[in-house]
Design a protein around this motif. Structure first.
Motif, PDB file in Angstrom:
ATOM      1  N   GLY A 264      -3.699  22.219  68.163  1.00  0.00           N
ATOM      2  CA  GLY A 264      -3.613  23.479  67.425  1.00  0.00           C
ATOM      3  C   GLY A 264      -2.433  23.492  66.478  1.00  0.00           C
ATOM      4  O   GLY A 264      -1.384  22.922  66.782  1.00  0.00           O
ATOM      5  N   MET A 265      -2.613  24.150  65.325  1.00  0.00           N
ATOM      6  CA  MET A 265      -1.547  24.244  64.323  1.00  0.00           C
ATOM      7  C   MET A 265      -1.578  25.613  63.654  1.00  0.00           C
ATOM      8  O   MET A 265      -2.656  26.147  63.379  1.00  0.00           O
ATOM      9  CB  MET A 265      -1.714  23.176  63.235  1.00  0.00           C
ATOM     10  N   ALA A 266      -0.392  26.140  63.374  1.00  0.00           N
ATOM     11  CA  ALA A 266      -0.256  27.357  62.568  1.00  0.00           C
ATOM     12  C   ALA A 266       0.787  27.056  61.504  1.00  0.00           C
ATOM     13  O   ALA A 266       1.914  26.651  61.828  1.00  0.00           O
ATOM     14  CB  ALA A 266       0.180  28.538  63.436  1.00  0.00           C
ATOM     15  N   TYR A 267       0.409  27.230  60.232  1.00  0.00           N
ATOM     16  CA  TYR A 267       1.353  26.927  59.158  1.00  0.00           C
ATOM     17  C   TYR A 267       0.978  27.629  57.855  1.00  0.00           C
ATOM     18  O   TYR A 267      -0.112  28.181  57.719  1.00  0.00           O
ATOM     19  CB  TYR A 267       1.466  25.411  58.923  1.00  0.00           C
ATOM     20  N   LYS A 268       1.916  27.561  56.932  1.00  0.00           N
ATOM     21  CA  LYS A 268       1.694  28.124  55.603  1.00  0.00           C
ATOM     22  C   LYS A 268       1.749  26.972  54.607  1.00  0.00           C
ATOM     23  O   LYS A 268       2.722  26.241  54.542  1.00  0.00           O
ATOM     24  CB  LYS A 268       2.757  29.174  55.280  1.00  0.00           C
ATOM     25  N   LYS A 269       0.668  26.818  53.864  1.00  0.00           N
ATOM     26  CA  LYS A 269       0.562  25.773  52.852  1.00  0.00           C
ATOM     27  C   LYS A 269       0.775  26.356  51.451  1.00  0.00           C
ATOM     28  O   LYS A 269       1.394  25.738  50.605  1.00  0.00           O
ATOM     29  CB  LYS A 269      -0.816  25.110  52.952  1.00  0.00           C
ATOM     30  N   LYS A 270       0.243  27.555  51.233  1.00  0.00           N
ATOM     31  CA  LYS A 270       0.309  28.196  49.917  1.00  0.00           C
ATOM     32  C   LYS A 270       1.302  29.361  49.971  1.00  0.00           C
ATOM     33  O   LYS A 270       1.130  30.287  50.757  1.00  0.00           O
ATOM     34  CB  LYS A 270      -1.083  28.688  49.504  1.00  0.00           C
ATOM     35  N   SER A 271       2.296  29.305  49.121  1.00  0.00           N
ATOM     36  CA  SER A 271       3.424  30.241  49.199  1.00  0.00           C
ATOM     37  C   SER A 271       3.041  31.704  49.001  1.00  0.00           C
ATOM     38  O   SER A 271       3.743  32.596  49.487  1.00  0.00           O
ATOM     39  CB  SER A 271       4.504  29.847  48.192  1.00  0.00           C
TER      40      SER A 271
END
Length: 166
Positions: free
Chosen positions: A111-118
């Motif tokens: 599982g992953m939670a992240y922000k790619k697009k600012s």
């Protein structure tokens, strides 16, 4: 690819797609009792969509079995992922909730939670009633990943490098 539409998909096999198998963009719908097999991209990929699903099987997925992106809301129950890049991913302001998750054979993460697009806010991933390896969970600082009520500590995750390196 379903765009700005409503959908109801049941008892379907997605097999041998070179890129994403099912892509929902700004759509609303349900997907259940379906299999995703030998997929060259993501299995189930959403952007700005509201999706619920149950009893989904993902086998031999090159990228992400489930990818919630661009402020999507997704609720899934009964997900099995085997031989995948990553099992369940929430990114860019999305809220993904998965219960009864079973995973074996990941290349990158369970599982992953992240922000790619600012221009999007933080992502949220909630996993419940699942036996997952905490070493295979990645929560980028500023996002939220919760497993069975326990928060996973944020780490410095270079998302650009992750995508560059495949």
């Amino acid at each position: 690819n379903v765009v700005e539409s409503k959908f109801d998909i049941r008892d379907t096999v997605f097999e041998g797609a070179r890129s994403d198998a099912f892509d929902a963009d700004y759509a609303q719908g349900v997907i259940s009792d379906s299999i995703f097999r030998e997929i060259g991209g993501d299995g189930l990929d959403t952007s700005g969509s509201e999706v619920s699903g149950a009893r989904l099987i993902f086998e031999k997925i090159f990228d992400k079995a489930v990818s919630a992106g661009e402020a999507s809301e997704m609720r899934l129950n009964g997900v099995r992922a085997q031989d995948v890049g990553a099992a369940v991913v929430s990114k860019d302001g999305s809220d993904l909730s998965v219960s009864n998750l079973s995973v074996s054979g990941t290349k990158v993460a369970v599982g992953m939670a992240y922000k790619k697009k600012s221009h999007y806010g933080p992502a949220r991933l909630t996993i419940s009633f699942s036996d997952v390896d905490p070493e295979l969970l990645y929560n980028q600082i500023g996002n939220q990943l919760v497993v069975d009520g326990r928060a996973v500590e944020g780490v410095d995750l270079d998302v650009d490098a992750l995508y560059r390196e495949g």
